[in-house]
Structures are given as C-alpha cells and as structure tokens.
Design a protein around this motif. Structure first.
Motif, PDB file in Angstrom:
ATOM      1  N   LEU A  97      -9.098  -0.706  -7.831  1.00 61.33           N
ATOM      2  CA  LEU A  97      -7.806  -0.671  -8.494  1.00 61.33           C
ATOM      3  C   LEU A  97      -8.002  -0.864  -9.992  1.00 61.33           C
ATOM      4  O   LEU A  97      -8.551  -1.868 -10.431  1.00 61.33           O
ATOM      5  CB  LEU A  97      -6.930  -1.794  -7.921  1.00 61.33           C
ATOM      6  CG  LEU A  97      -5.476  -1.817  -8.324  1.00 61.33           C
ATOM      7  CD1 LEU A  97      -4.724  -0.691  -7.640  1.00 61.33           C
ATOM      8  CD2 LEU A  97      -4.853  -3.155  -7.942  1.00 61.33           C
TER       9      LEU A  97
ATOM     10  N   TYR B 222       0.111   2.038 -12.509  1.00 60.97           N
ATOM     11  CA  TYR B 222       0.103   1.211 -11.300  1.00 60.97           C
ATOM     12  C   TYR B 222       1.319   0.302 -11.289  1.00 60.97           C
ATOM     13  O   TYR B 222       1.882  -0.027 -12.343  1.00 60.97           O
ATOM     14  CB  TYR B 222      -1.167   0.370 -11.216  1.00 60.97           C
ATOM     15  CG  TYR B 222      -2.432   1.167 -11.020  1.00 60.97           C
ATOM     16  CD1 TYR B 222      -2.901   1.474  -9.756  1.00 60.97           C
ATOM     17  CD2 TYR B 222      -3.149   1.620 -12.118  1.00 60.97           C
ATOM     18  CE1 TYR B 222      -4.061   2.203  -9.571  1.00 60.97           C
ATOM     19  CE2 TYR B 222      -4.308   2.359 -11.953  1.00 60.97           C
ATOM     20  CZ  TYR B 222      -4.759   2.649 -10.678  1.00 60.97           C
ATOM     21  OH  TYR B 222      -5.910   3.390 -10.507  1.00 60.97           O
TER      22      TYR B 222
ATOM     23  N   TRP C 138       0.408  -0.522  -5.943  1.00 64.91           N
ATOM     24  CA  TRP C 138       0.743   0.887  -5.744  1.00 64.91           C
ATOM     25  C   TRP C 138       0.185   1.704  -6.904  1.00 64.91           C
ATOM     26  O   TRP C 138       0.012   1.202  -8.008  1.00 64.91           O
ATOM     27  CB  TRP C 138       2.263   1.073  -5.695  1.00 64.91           C
ATOM     28  CG  TRP C 138       2.948   0.412  -4.528  1.00 64.91           C
ATOM     29  CD1 TRP C 138       2.969  -0.915  -4.216  1.00 64.91           C
ATOM     30  CD2 TRP C 138       3.745   1.057  -3.543  1.00 64.91           C
ATOM     31  NE1 TRP C 138       3.723  -1.146  -3.103  1.00 64.91           N
ATOM     32  CE2 TRP C 138       4.219   0.047  -2.665  1.00 64.91           C
ATOM     33  CE3 TRP C 138       4.113   2.376  -3.310  1.00 64.91           C
ATOM     34  CZ2 TRP C 138       5.037   0.344  -1.577  1.00 64.91           C
ATOM     35  CZ3 TRP C 138       4.936   2.674  -2.225  1.00 64.91           C
ATOM     36  CH2 TRP C 138       5.384   1.658  -1.371  1.00 64.91           C
ATOM     37  N   ARG C 139      -0.045   2.989  -6.653  1.00 63.28           N
ATOM     38  CA  ARG C 139      -0.597   3.887  -7.666  1.00 63.28           C
ATOM     39  C   ARG C 139       0.309   5.111  -7.818  1.00 63.28           C
ATOM     40  O   ARG C 139       0.777   5.684  -6.818  1.00 63.28           O
ATOM     41  CB  ARG C 139      -1.997   4.353  -7.239  1.00 63.28           C
ATOM     42  CG  ARG C 139      -2.683   5.294  -8.228  1.00 63.28           C
ATOM     43  CD  ARG C 139      -4.084   5.719  -7.745  1.00 63.28           C
ATOM     44  NE  ARG C 139      -4.040   6.596  -6.578  1.00 63.28           N
ATOM     45  CZ  ARG C 139      -4.391   6.213  -5.356  1.00 63.28           C
ATOM     46  NH1 ARG C 139      -4.823   4.988  -5.137  1.00 63.28           N
ATOM     47  NH2 ARG C 139      -4.333   7.071  -4.340  1.00 63.28           N
TER      48      ARG C 139
ATOM     49  N   THR D 129      -1.561   1.325  -2.183  1.00 63.49           N
ATOM     50  CA  THR D 129      -3.001   1.269  -1.988  1.00 63.49           C
ATOM     51  C   THR D 129      -3.352   0.222  -0.944  1.00 63.49           C
ATOM     52  O   THR D 129      -2.495  -0.511  -0.442  1.00 63.49           O
ATOM     53  CB  THR D 129      -3.715   0.926  -3.312  1.00 63.49           C
ATOM     54  OG1 THR D 129      -3.534  -0.470  -3.610  1.00 63.49           O
ATOM     55  CG2 THR D 129      -3.188   1.771  -4.461  1.00 63.49           C
ATOM     56  N   GLU D 130      -4.634   0.114  -0.652  1.00 61.63           N
ATOM     57  CA  GLU D 130      -5.102  -0.878   0.315  1.00 61.63           C
ATOM     58  C   GLU D 130      -5.255  -2.254  -0.318  1.00 61.63           C
ATOM     59  O   GLU D 130      -5.553  -3.231   0.374  1.00 61.63           O
ATOM     60  CB  GLU D 130      -6.443  -0.440   0.901  1.00 61.63           C
ATOM     61  CG  GLU D 130      -7.537  -0.323  -0.146  1.00 61.63           C
ATOM     62  CD  GLU D 130      -8.823   0.227   0.420  1.00 61.63           C
ATOM     63  OE1 GLU D 130      -9.834   0.202  -0.294  1.00 61.63           O
ATOM     64  OE2 GLU D 130      -8.816   0.687   1.571  1.00 61.63           O
ATOM     65  N   HIS D 131      -5.029  -2.354  -1.635  1.00 56.31           N
ATOM     66  CA  HIS D 131      -5.238  -3.626  -2.326  1.00 56.31           C
ATOM     67  C   HIS D 131      -3.990  -4.498  -2.239  1.00 56.31           C
ATOM     68  O   HIS D 131      -2.875  -4.046  -2.504  1.00 56.31           O
ATOM     69  CB  HIS D 131      -5.600  -3.382  -3.791  1.00 56.31           C
ATOM     70  CG  HIS D 131      -6.909  -2.679  -3.959  1.00 56.31           C
ATOM     71  ND1 HIS D 131      -8.115  -3.325  -3.842  1.00 56.31           N
ATOM     72  CD2 HIS D 131      -7.204  -1.389  -4.230  1.00 56.31           C
ATOM     73  CE1 HIS D 131      -9.094  -2.459  -4.028  1.00 56.31           C
ATOM     74  NE2 HIS D 131      -8.567  -1.281  -4.270  1.00 56.31           N
TER      75      HIS D 131
END
Length: 448
Positions: free
Chosen positions: A32, A393, A414-415, A431-433
């Motif tokens: 990220l 982001y 989010w991106r 995202t996965e973060h």
C-alpha cells in the motif's frame, strides 16, 4: 515440430528474465503506497451498531480509545497504538481533531461510557457527555493524555483552524449546551493545553432552534462554515481576534439532514452531505432513501459594497445514509461512507449485509461534481474516511464486522484505480490491507 519447440524454448528464455523481474516486484506493487505521517481514529466500545434500532447496547468489548496508526515502514506491519479517551458514536463523525502540525489531538464526548458492570444495558443508560480530552501525539507510538476538561453538555464536533491556535466545538440543542450557546471557541497554547472557552453571540442565530451539527475552518483564513441540522442550511462567518463570530453573506439552503461540512483545499467551495433523515421517514433514518453530496461556492458574487452571495453549485447521489465525508488534499475527489442498513439487528429483514463508499470527482474551479460510483463492501456502519496525501488512497473506519468471531473494528484501505485501456473506467477498490483497532471506530483524521 522440433523447430517449433526450439523456437518456443528460445522465446521463453528471452522473456524469462522479464517475467522473473515482474514476479520479483509483485510484493512491492502489492504493498500500500498510502502517504502521510499517521492516522488518528477514535473508537466507541460501548455499543453494538444495532443499538441505534433496538436500544440494546449488547456485550461490552473493551473501552473507548484513541488510536494512532503510524504510516511508515511496511503496511503489512502497521499497528495501532491506543489510549483511553471517552467518546461516542452517537453524533457526527467529527469527534476527534488534530492540530495541523499533528502534535495534539482533541476528543469530544457526546455521551459518557456505559455503566461499569456486566449487566445488560440500554442506550438510555449512558449519560450526556461533558468531557473534552487533549492527547499529546509527540510520540505517535505512545499517545499520552495531556488534559481533561469539563466543557458544555453533549458536544457534537471539534475543528481546529489552519493556524492551529483555535479549537471550535459545537453542541446539540437536544439535552445539550447548544440551547445556550451556538458554539464554544478555545485558545490552544503552544503546549497543547486549552484556555477557558469563549461562547460567542452570533447575529441572527436562533438559540434553541438552530443547531450546528458540524463546523470546518477555511484552509488559510479565520473563516468558518457550519451546517444547521434542523434548518437544512449552511452559513459562513469570520472569527475575529477576540473570538467574536460575524456571519457574512447569505444563508444557503441545502439538502435535508446535513451531517458534515468540509472546505475544499483551495477554500473556494464547501462540500456537505445530506442524509435525508426525518420524522416523516419510516424509522426516522432506517428506511431513508439514498443521500446527496453537495457543493456550495463561497463568495460566488461580491457586490461593490462588499456584500457576498454564496451559491449552491452541484449535487450528486450517494448511497444510503452517507455519514462520512472526505475531500482529497489535491481537490480531485470527494468520498462519502454510507451506512446503508448494515447496522440493523441480524434478524431484521431490512438489513443490508453490506455498507458502501461513494466516490465523486470534484472540479475545484467550478464546484461541479461527477458521480464515479457507489462501491459496496462487507462491513458495518462506516462513519469516517480520509484520503492520503497523494489522493490515490482512502482509509475507511469500519465500526464492526458481520463475523462476530472477529473482535474489534478496523481501519481499511482502499485504492482509486483507473483502467489504463479505458480512462473513463475508474474504480474504488478495497485492498487487502487493514489495521485492527478497538471496536467502534467512527471518527478519523490524518496527520499529513
């Protein structure tokens, strides 16, 4: 056939290094690139989101906290440093604010914590809050309580001016100090401590009728904008050296049940959201229609005698109940976080097993908005979001999880992604973060 296989083998050998390099860079591209110093969020651990509907707070899960997430190093290693700070989700998601230099945070308490026992409790068991907590962020890895003040009853929002030396706090008129004063202004000392408050008298302000839901400061001047919850209006005012508040220009009629207001980065426009809640809505807010996102141009016209006219410019539709509001620091984007009906009890047939985020493009020159889309995701009651420094982001505060085995809440990342082959196709992608925090994340700011 042998010649063909040989040719393929040679071709593979020629491209293999490129593939190897691409594979080797996968981790870097997957990380990220969220730019900023740290995020600051507050969590109300006192209630399940469904308490808004049935009044039952549910089981206790920890205590109210302020969390600091340092944005350096590998995003996969990010963690929250937390300290107790009383706060409540029952208000606009502006319960925490920081000074522009990021040294100090201010947390307002709309309602007090629940009684300290394991009995079943209802929403009415919590008392109206009167506490403002000042937190030192000098060491983001170890936030420290600096000052706790007794202020007015039922504070709603907190906002610091661009110079970092004045804090504005608004109050509810429903059982709060908003029936006695439009707002309170505090001087912020160099060490972060707050002065005694000044309660200004504002010309034309109807005490007991008007209710300032949220306040924001202009990015360069001591000018404020506020939204009136019950009148559905927006107003601009100048704050003088003696902390007097003088409205200028016309009052702007905006859409129903405004909740948050933010200046654009260049200070030319104010952006607000409209929830479309009310007594003529089924469940007051539960069956609300989709909300709206609006822009208002400050000083759209200025006459020869200096009289200003502010103007409503544009609006686009959002998801249902768009409580959270964020504007990117470059002015390109606006986002709302939409509760939908994710907070309902699981046995309520009206529940939506998702929340959403609406993304819109903003033209800072004209104030025009272009709806990009509303993007659903698996989460409960997202009340706040902030853009990173790049504007590419978005961090979203997720109040709770549908999977009750997952403890706490989370700050999700989010991106914004545009298709290189289709520039008109812009997506907002979760995202996965994600960084775990205590249950009940609802207000959030970023130290840039």
């Amino acid at each position: 056939m042998k010649t063909l296989l040989t040719t393929l083998a040679l071709s593979t050998a020629l491209v293999a290094p490129a593939f190897a390099q691409e594979a080797g860079s996968r981790d870097a591209r997957g990380q990220l690139d969220f730019e900023g110093r740290y995020l600051v969020s507050v969590q109300d651990a006192d209630m399940l989101s469904s308490a808004y509907v049935n009044g039952m707070l549910g089981p206790r899960e920890g205590t109210d906290t302020l969390a600091v997430i340092s944005l350096d190093g590998d995003p996969r290693d990010w963690m929250a440093a937390e300290v107790f700070a009383s706060n409540s989700v029952a208000g606009p998601p502006n319960a925490v604010e920081i000074t522009p230099d990021g040294r100090f945070a201010f947390v307002v308490e709309t309602f007090t914590p629940r009684p300290n026992n394991d009995e079943a409790h209802q929403f009415g068991d919590m008392s109206i809050g009167t506490t403002l907590t000042v937190v030192s962020l000098e060491d983001p890895a170890s936030p420290e309580i600096l000052q706790t003040l007794e202020i007015g009853a039922r504070p709603l929002s907190a906002s610091v001016n661009a110079a970092g030396d004045i804090l504005a706090v608004s109050y509810s008129i429903e059982g709060g100090s908003g029936a006695e004063t439009p707002m309170q202004l505090f001087r912020i000392a160099e060490d972060g401590n707050l002065s005694d408050p000044v309660s200004p008298t504002i010309a034309g302000y109807a005490l007991g009728e008007d209710n300032i839901m949220d306040i924001d400061w202009h990015p360069t001047e001591n000018v404020i904008v506020w939204i009136n919850q019950f009148a559905n209006t927006m107003q601009f005012a100048r704050v003088g050296d003696d902390l007097n508040v003088t409205p200028f220009g016309n009052t702007v009629d905006i859409d129903r049940a405004p909740y948050r207001v933010l200046f654009t980065p260049d200070g030319t426009h104010a952006v607000t959201n409209a929830l479309y809640w009310g007594p003529d809505i089924a469940g007051i807010w539960i069956e609300a229609p989709r909300g709206q996102l609006l822009t208002v141009r400050m000083n759209a016209e200025v006459s020869e005698d200096g009289t200003a006219r502010h103007a409503l410019i544009d609006r686009v539709m959002t998801g249902v109940s768009p409580e959270g509001l964020a504007v990117s620091p470059d002015g390109r984007w606006v986002a709302t976080t939409n509760l939908e009906r994710s907070y309902l009890p699981y046995n309520d047939d009206r529940i939506t097993w998702y929340s959403s985020v609406t993304l819109a493009a903003l033209d800072q020159v004209t104030g025009d908005l272009t709806e990009i889309g509303t993007f659903n995701y698996d989460g409960i009651l997202p009340e706040a979001a902030v853009f990173d420094n790049s504007g590419n982001y978005l961090a979203v505060a997720n109040f709770d999880h549908f999977d009750d085995r997952v403890e706490g809440s989370s700050i999700d990342f989010w991106r914004i992604q545009t298709d290189p082959l289709d520039p008109g196709n812009t997506q907002l992608i979760k995202t996965e973060h994600s960084v775990p925090v205590a249950r009940g994340a609802h207000s959030m700011v970023i130290a840039r």
